[in-house]
Design an enzyme around this catalytic site. Structure first.
Site, PDB file in Angstrom:
ATOM      1  N   ALA A 170      34.021  12.393  -9.117  1.00  0.00           N
ATOM      2  CA  ALA A 170      35.394  13.109  -8.982  1.00  0.00           C
ATOM      3  C   ALA A 170      35.341  14.655  -8.820  1.00  0.00           C
ATOM      4  CB  ALA A 170      36.020  12.755 -10.479  1.00  0.00           C
ATOM      5  N   GLY A 171      34.220  15.315  -9.500  1.00  0.00           N
ATOM      6  CA  GLY A 171      34.155  16.737  -9.193  1.00  0.00           C
ATOM      7  C   GLY A 171      33.691  17.189  -7.929  1.00  0.00           C
ATOM      8  N   HIS A 179      29.413  -3.946 -21.405  1.00  0.00           N
ATOM      9  CA  HIS A 179      28.830  -5.052 -19.977  1.00  0.00           C
ATOM     10  C   HIS A 179      28.090  -5.973 -20.688  1.00  0.00           C
ATOM     11  CE1 HIS A 179      27.249  -6.058 -16.341  1.00  0.00           C
ATOM     12  NE2 HIS A 179      28.126  -5.434 -15.675  1.00  0.00           N
ATOM     13  N   ARG A 186      34.184 -10.284 -19.467  1.00  0.00           N
ATOM     14  CA  ARG A 186      33.001  -9.585 -19.977  1.00  0.00           C
ATOM     15  C   ARG A 186      32.996  -9.419 -21.454  1.00  0.00           C
ATOM     16  NH1 ARG A 186      32.733  -4.246 -16.057  1.00  0.00           N
ATOM     17  NH2 ARG A 186      31.792  -5.189 -14.379  1.00  0.00           N
ATOM     18  N   HIS A 235      29.049   0.684 -21.215  1.00  0.00           N
ATOM     19  CA  HIS A 235      28.823   1.288 -19.893  1.00  0.00           C
ATOM     20  C   HIS A 235      29.852   1.851 -19.306  1.00  0.00           C
ATOM     21  CE1 HIS A 235      30.355  -1.394 -16.562  1.00  0.00           C
ATOM     22  NE2 HIS A 235      30.620  -1.553 -17.517  1.00  0.00           N
TER      23      HIS A 235
END
Lengths: 257, 639
Positions: free
Chosen positions: B45-46, B267, B331, B402
């Site tokens: 993102a950054g 996870h 999950r 996670h």
């Protein structure tokens, strides 16, 4: 059942760039063979803190072999003796009870020591900044499937792109050369259609930038041996060919061939 | 009445983003250089935001605590990235990706945001391919797709098992190009310590140079936080060691609401911890469940090796309880069931903290070579870490944290409740609701950075043309720097007996036990009494050898763990108030007869956004109501 190891560590301690540095000896007792090398260092640091001593600084982050942050010369080998393994993925079961292990930072003039086992690898960023990209501003891309990439070329490009930028190649090289790192990025970008328009300019600027920081390649091949991602030496040959071409080519006519 | 204005545009969901882009105010190309934007964090993102903003002409200052932007933990994402390209002609569309993501988020995300995400997903694939990201290809040279995480269509683009690495390198290289051109001023090994406000608006940040220890101020017209998730509050997670909540939390303390902190994702297939000193958990691809059978011994505390336990004395509990889906249940279901049997004392391995994932049947059926060709690299990785050969003895697996769906509350423009302060990627809360689908994290990080923020940030900046940045010698910066120094000095002078890691480990145990896979009122209340007690001890008994004027990773960790303590309390409170089960938030009191999450749409179809009220009082809970006009709310079942 899990074995426990009693080890002696000789660890490089250096307060900062201007400190000459020295080895300190530490006992690492009761180390589980299931630990990673870095977890073993965590334990030593816990002991040091317990005794109100300054813990050892070392670089690490993902601890799953992909971020390229961890380093260390272990018994004189970058990332230790295991092939295709980063230090964080090196486990203590690869050592024997009673071993003495020498731990040093990656050593190269272009990688000055920051503190203890931490080095500054920003010279790698400078190489990438000098041309290790394809110039495509956000929004300027055409549909991805308009540019087919032959599968074999895509796969080879990927083999090169798998480099994690850890610097083991430089640390292992008797000349502290960065040919494997630089050529891996060049092969990643130069082998695929998207990278063609800047291919020769990129090759020239990245190689020239590399030369300002690092030593020269004399084909020892130690870089490949140390590389945790097993980057091929072929990419260095490919880079050298492209560098010669870059010097010869009239780029004003590049659109013709 | 809520104080939250999500600024969702009017109109049909499919037109909202288009309309919004048109009505957004623009900054003239020549004027963009007059604005300075601070971007904290250089992950997907950054880095993508910093590069894109710089390409537009804004002056960007990018900050990372790593030695290079390329180290961010986005690099470890394995599976892939979704894109509604419909290259496989199997009926995918923007609307279907939108629908799947809202449903997958268990109806706790904003429809408008998710639709925008699905719309720009196609642009991300184009952008990444043009950058040279080596996505998998067919022999004809076109891009390959696969179905991922139970999706009914093949829309996931992937780059071997290293999709995150390759996408991050693409964004990092775009950033590097802008650094070389002078458009981005890059600060490495520099950590945010505070967000600075003047007259209620973000005007800059205070940082610590991790090498020299120097505390410094940086001013800008806007501050963007792209600092990732908070999974490390659990100590053991699949996050990297340095992942933290500090930037988001310090913004929270300055007025940014923190949304849905109890939404965390587990996870199911990670390698269990081997001892007390294990530092992180390694994730293995969920695809292993396609061929592995999950079981535990019938008997409690069975110490026999797995090969000595006959089939009749094994409990293949997923196959038994969910005959239709068997080992392929989602999950969260797989994870909760593993916890149940381990809590019963049927766990396997030296620490009795795992369940078996057994490939014996698959090897007998298909041969070892076939299993090796599918999972060879995963088996090698498992053997390298555990020293056990999974071709001969079953793997041991256990769930781990996670991803965190909660985060800083943002409006449709990705602005937080602090004007001028934005949050993007995993750090914000916006697109995944209560549960993130596979291959959606990379998509969201890059959507925010490449294609959303660069448009939406102009809306606020356009009206500020000619406004100078607040000089760094302004009293607001001096005050923030003094606060940062105070905290550092406080840490260094405690002089206690225990290390930061010890406190972090103990905190992690509480958070995992009571705010983990399964929560109860009793457990959450217990967390709310145990966390403050440990926190008090932390501030009394921390030992930090060394100096603050040099590289000191203990000091860095101390600041992060201090913030994790405060976050953990809010997670418990948020989980306590959310009297329903949804996605990653499973309250044992709220389940169906089948043991499935029981949502309460009538009372909880809203975002809980918490407002900081000072260190000595509890945050105020605000609600943003969620409306579902395009996706009908349904209940999951896997029997």
């Amino acid at each position: 059942m899990t074995q426990e190891l009693n080890l002696t560590l000789q660890v490089w301690r250096q307060e900062g760039a201007s400190d000459p540095g020295h080895f300190e000896t530490y006992a690492a007792n009761g180390i589980s063979e299931d630990m990673s090398f870095l977890e073993m260092l965590d334990i030593i640091n816990e002991d040091l803190i317990e005794n109100d001593q300054i813990p050892i600084e070392f670089d690490h982050d993902c601890r799953e072999g992909i971020c390229g942050t961890c380093s260390l010369m272990i018994n004189g080998q970058a990332h230790g003796q295991e092939k295709a393994t980063t230090t964080c993925q090196l486990h203590m079961r690869k050592f024997n009870d009673g071993d003495t292990i020498v731990v040093e930072p990656f050593r190269a003039r272009a990688f000055p020591v920051v503190k203890d086992l931490v080095v500054d690898r920003s010279s790698f960023d400078r190489i990438i900044e000098s041309g290790g990209y394809i110039s495509v501003n956000t929004g300027a891309a055409s549909d991805a499937n308009l540019t087919p990439v032959p599968k074999e070329a895509a796969d080879t490009s990927f083999d090169a792109a798998a480099c994690i930028g850890c610097g083991a190649c430089v640390a292992a090289c008797p000349n502290s050369a960065a040919q494997l790192f630089t050529s891996a990025k060049l092969a990643h970008l130069n082998l695929i259609p998207q990278g063609q328009s800047q291919r020769f300019e990129r090759t020239e600027t990245m190689v020239d930038t590399m030369e300002t920081f690092f030593g020269s390649c004399t084909n020892h091949g130690e870089c490949h041996e140390a590389c945790p991602k097993e980057i091929s030496l072929d990419f260095i040959a490919f880079m050298n060919r492209d560098y010669v071409k870059a010097k010869m080519k009239n780029r004003k006519l590049a659109g013709q061939s | 009445m809520t104080v939250l204005n999500s600024k969702i545009p009017d109109g049909p969901v499919a037109d909202k983003w288009e309309n919004h882009k048109f009505s957004t105010k623009l900054v003239n190309p020549n004027n963009k250089r007059r604005f300075e934007i601070i971007v904290v964090g250089t992950g997907l993102a950054g880095a993508s935001a910093a590069a894109s903003l710089s390409e537009l002409g804004y002056k960007v200052k990018a900050f990372t605590f790593h030695d290079s932007p390329r180290r961010a933990h986005s690099i470890a994402a394995q599976g892939g990235i979704n894109g509604a390209k419909n290259y496989t002609n199997d009926g995918d569309s923007v609307h279907r990706l939108f629908y799947d993501t809202v449903k997958g988020g268990d109806y706790r995300s904003r429809e408008a945001n998710v639709h925008r995400l699905a719309e720009v997903s196609v642009n991300i694939i184009d952008q990444a391919a043009a950058q040279g990201v080596p996505f998998a290809r067919e022999y004809g040279g076109l891009l390959d797709n696969r179905s991922f995480g139970g999706a009914q269509v093949s829309r996931t683009f992937y780059a071997r098992g290293q999709t995150g690495q390759q996408l991050l390198l693409g964004a990092y290289q775009a950033l590097a190009k802008q650094v070389a051109s002078g458009g981005i001023e890059l600060h490495t090994r520099t950590e945010l310590l505070d967000v600075v406000l003047k007259d209620g608006r973000a005007c800059g940040i205070v940082t610590r140079d991790l090498v020299s220890g120097e505390v410094a101020s940086h001013s800008g017209h806007a501050v963007v936080l792209a600092t990732g998730g908070y999974g490390n509050v659990y100590y053991l997670s699949t996050n990297a060691m340095a992942c933290n909540v500090t930037a988001a939390w310090r913004a929270h303390r300055k007025g940014a609401f923190f949304a849905n902190p109890c939404y965390t994702q587990i996870h199911p297939t990670c390698i269990p911890a081997s001892d007390e000193f294990q530092s992180k958990l390694t994730l293995m691809s969920e695809s292993l469940r396609n061929d592995g059978r999950i079981w535990v011994p019938d008997a409690f505390d069975d110490t026999r090796s797995p090969s000595q336990i006959p089939d009749s004395e094994r409990d293949y509990y997923l196959e038994r309880k969910y005959p239709a889906f068997g080992n392929l249940v989602p999950r969260d279901v797989a994870s909760r069931n593993a916890k149940t049997v381990v809590d019963q004392g049927k766990g396997v391995g030296t620490l009795k903290n795992g369940v078996y994932l057994d490939f014996e049947a698959a090897i007998e059926r298909d041969g070892e070579a076939a299993v090796r060709s599918k999972y060879g690299n995963l088996f090698d990785m498992y053997q390298n870490i555990t020293g056990e050969n999974p071709y001969q003895t079953p793997m041991r697996i256990y769930p781990a944290i996670h991803y965190t769906m909660g985060g800083v509350w943002v409006d449709y423009n990705l602005m937080t409740t602090i004007p001028g302060c934005y949050s993007i990627g995993e750090a914000n809360f916006s697109d995944h609701g209560a549960n993130r689908l596979g291959a959606s994290a990379l998509m969201q990080g890059l959507a925010d950075g490449y294609f959303v923020l660069p448009y939406t940030i102009g809306d606020d900046l356009a009206g500020r043309l000619g406004e100078a940045t607040v000089p760094t010698d302004d009293p607001v910066f001096a005050e923030a720097e003094a606060g940062a120094h105070d905290q550092i000095n406080r840490f260094m002078s405690i002089g206690g007996t225990r290390s930061v890691d010890w406190f972090h480990r103990e905190l992690g145990k509480i958070v995992w036990d009571y705010i983990g896979m399964e929560r109860t009122r009793e457990g959450l209340e217990k967390a709310l009494s145990e966390i403050p007690a440990l926190e008090e001890e932390f501030w009394k008994d921390l030992r930090l050898p060394g100096s603050a004027a040099t590289l000191n990773s203990g000091l860095e960790k101390a600041g992060r763990v201090a913030d994790f303590f405060e976050l953990a309390k809010l997670m418990a409170r948020d989980g306590l108030d959310r009297e329903e089960s949804c996605g990653g938030h499973f309250r044992a009191e709220h389940q169906t007869d089948e043991g499935e999450a029981q949502r309460d749409d009538e009372n909880f179809a809203h975002v809980a956004a918490w407002e900081w009220n000072g260190a000595d009082s509890v945050q105020t809970r605000h609600q943003e109501e969620l409306t579902f006009e395009n996706v009908a709310l349904t209940q999951r079942s896997y029997k």
